[in-house]
Design a protein around this motif. Structure first.
Motif, PDB file in Angstrom:
ATOM      1  N   PHE A 150      45.952  35.373  45.655  1.00  7.72           N
ATOM      2  CA  PHE A 150      45.635  35.747  44.529  1.00  7.72           C
ATOM      3  C   PHE A 150      44.146  36.036  44.225  1.00  7.72           C
ATOM      4  CE2 PHE A 150      44.909  34.471  40.170  1.00  7.72           C
ATOM      5  CZ  PHE A 150      45.195  35.881  39.691  1.00  7.72           C
ATOM      6  N   ILE A 151      43.643  34.927  44.398  1.00  7.81           N
ATOM      7  CA  ILE A 151      42.188  35.012  44.071  1.00  7.81           C
ATOM      8  C   ILE A 151      41.454  36.178  44.765  1.00  7.81           C
ATOM      9  CG2 ILE A 151      39.974  33.678  44.544  1.00  7.81           C
ATOM     10  CD1 ILE A 151      41.586  31.058  43.970  1.00  7.81           C
ATOM     11  N   ALA A 152      41.849  36.387  46.066  1.00  7.21           N
ATOM     12  CA  ALA A 152      41.083  37.181  46.703  1.00  7.21           C
ATOM     13  C   ALA A 152      41.399  38.625  46.246  1.00  7.21           C
ATOM     14  CB  ALA A 152      41.562  37.194  48.299  1.00  7.21           C
ATOM     15  N   GLU A 174      40.170  43.359  43.079  1.00  3.82           N
ATOM     16  CA  GLU A 174      40.499  44.662  42.253  1.00  3.82           C
ATOM     17  C   GLU A 174      39.832  44.281  40.758  1.00  3.82           C
ATOM     18  OE1 GLU A 174      44.599  43.982  40.840  1.00  3.82           O
ATOM     19  OE2 GLU A 174      45.264  43.961  42.894  1.00  3.82           O
ATOM     20  N   ASN A 175      39.289  43.360  40.305  1.00  2.00           N
ATOM     21  CA  ASN A 175      39.019  43.306  38.826  1.00  2.00           C
ATOM     22  C   ASN A 175      37.291  42.945  38.956  1.00  2.00           C
ATOM     23  OD1 ASN A 175      41.419  43.326  36.929  1.00  2.00           O
ATOM     24  ND2 ASN A 175      41.861  41.771  38.475  1.00  2.00           N
ATOM     25  N   GLY A 176      36.930  42.495  40.195  1.00  2.00           N
ATOM     26  CA  GLY A 176      35.269  42.249  40.129  1.00  2.00           C
ATOM     27  C   GLY A 176      35.037  40.825  39.925  1.00  2.00           C
ATOM     28  N   GLU A 177      35.689  40.424  38.875  1.00  2.00           N
ATOM     29  CA  GLU A 177      35.448  38.945  38.493  1.00  2.00           C
ATOM     30  C   GLU A 177      36.750  37.911  38.510  1.00  2.00           C
ATOM     31  OE1 GLU A 177      32.601  37.657  37.881  1.00  2.00           O
ATOM     32  OE2 GLU A 177      31.262  39.276  37.941  1.00  2.00           O
TER      33      GLU A 177
END
Lengths: 165, 84
Positions: B26-28, B33-36
């Motif tokens: 998920f973190i990756a 997707e969102n940059g941050e």
């Protein structure tokens, strides 16, 4: 001479009787006319009264019909929340999240997208209610359950539906 | 008759389900997707409460609409009285 007096008295009596008969006749005619007028007025009043009663009865029937329809609709509006509560009681989302988070994610996103569209449709937004699903939802995302009111997720057991770009 | 309010226009919202089994993934993916890596998290219980809250709002809106329709219908002139 006495004959003349008797004749005068007889004429006088006849005249009195004739005048009395005339007065009786005219008075009776006047009364008949007054009664006929009153009768006409009463008939009009009766018609108006009957018309008012019919209108009130029709209004009462219409109100009763609308009230019954409203009660049915109010009950129907409770269905979504009731079904959702039942579904959440049946499911164990925590276990599902641990076992297969992608699956649960797809079901939640599908049901959520469906819910937004249903609410838009209920408020008259027909274009919004039929808009395309977001790109993170695959076509097989399972947009809610079979029933439209089963809550935030369906019971689909299909695999991951969430796109990750 | 007073016009109805403008229909609502809702934006799609995306939910991520994360457990210890897919946290790294998920973190990756989320960062990709969102940059941050910044997000709002809800527990399962709070998510259920949020869903039930939305259901309550939906019920209220629909019942309010039903009542408005009831009064609109009640105020309509009686068609049968017109023809009588």
């Amino acid at each position: 001479m006495s004959r003349v007096y008797i004749l005068l008295i007889v004429f006088g009596l006849l005249g009195g009787v004739g005048f009395g008969a005339y007065k009786y006749y005219t008075d009776t005619q006047q009364r008949i006319q007054t009664l006929a007028e009153n009768n006409a007025k009463l008939e009009v009043a009766l018609e108006t009264s009957e018309s008012s009663i019919n209108a009130l009865q029709a209004q009462a029937q219409q109100t009763a019909k609308l009230t019954n329809e409203l009660q049915v609709k109010l009950q129907k509006a409770e269905a979504y929340g009731d079904n959702l509560r039942n579904r959440l009681r049946q499911l164990d989302l925590l276990a599902d999240a641990i076992a297969d988070p992608k699956n649960l994610e797809g079901r939640m996103n599908g049901a959520t997208a469906k819910l937004w569209r249903e609410i838009m449709g209920e408020t008259g937004n027909t274009s919004g209610s039929s808009s395309n699903l977001p790109n993170w939802l695959q076509p097989n995302a399972g947009t809610g359950s079979e029933s439209s009111n089963t809550g935030t997720e369906d019971s689909s057991t299909s695999g991951s539906q969430t796109q990750t770009n | 008759m007073v016009a109805r309010p403008k229909p609502i226009d809702l934006a799609d919202t995306r939910v991520y389900v994360v457990s210890k089994n897919n946290l790294e993934e998920f973190i990756a993916e989320f960062t990709d997707e969102n940059g941050e890596l910044a997000f709002v998290a809800l527990s399962i219980g709070d998510y259920e409460n949020l869903a039930l809250n939305v259901a309550e709002l939906r019920r209220y809106i629909n019942q309010q609409t039903d009542i408005i329709v009831y009064y609109e219908e009640s105020m309509k002139p009686d068609e049968t009285a017109k023809t009588d």
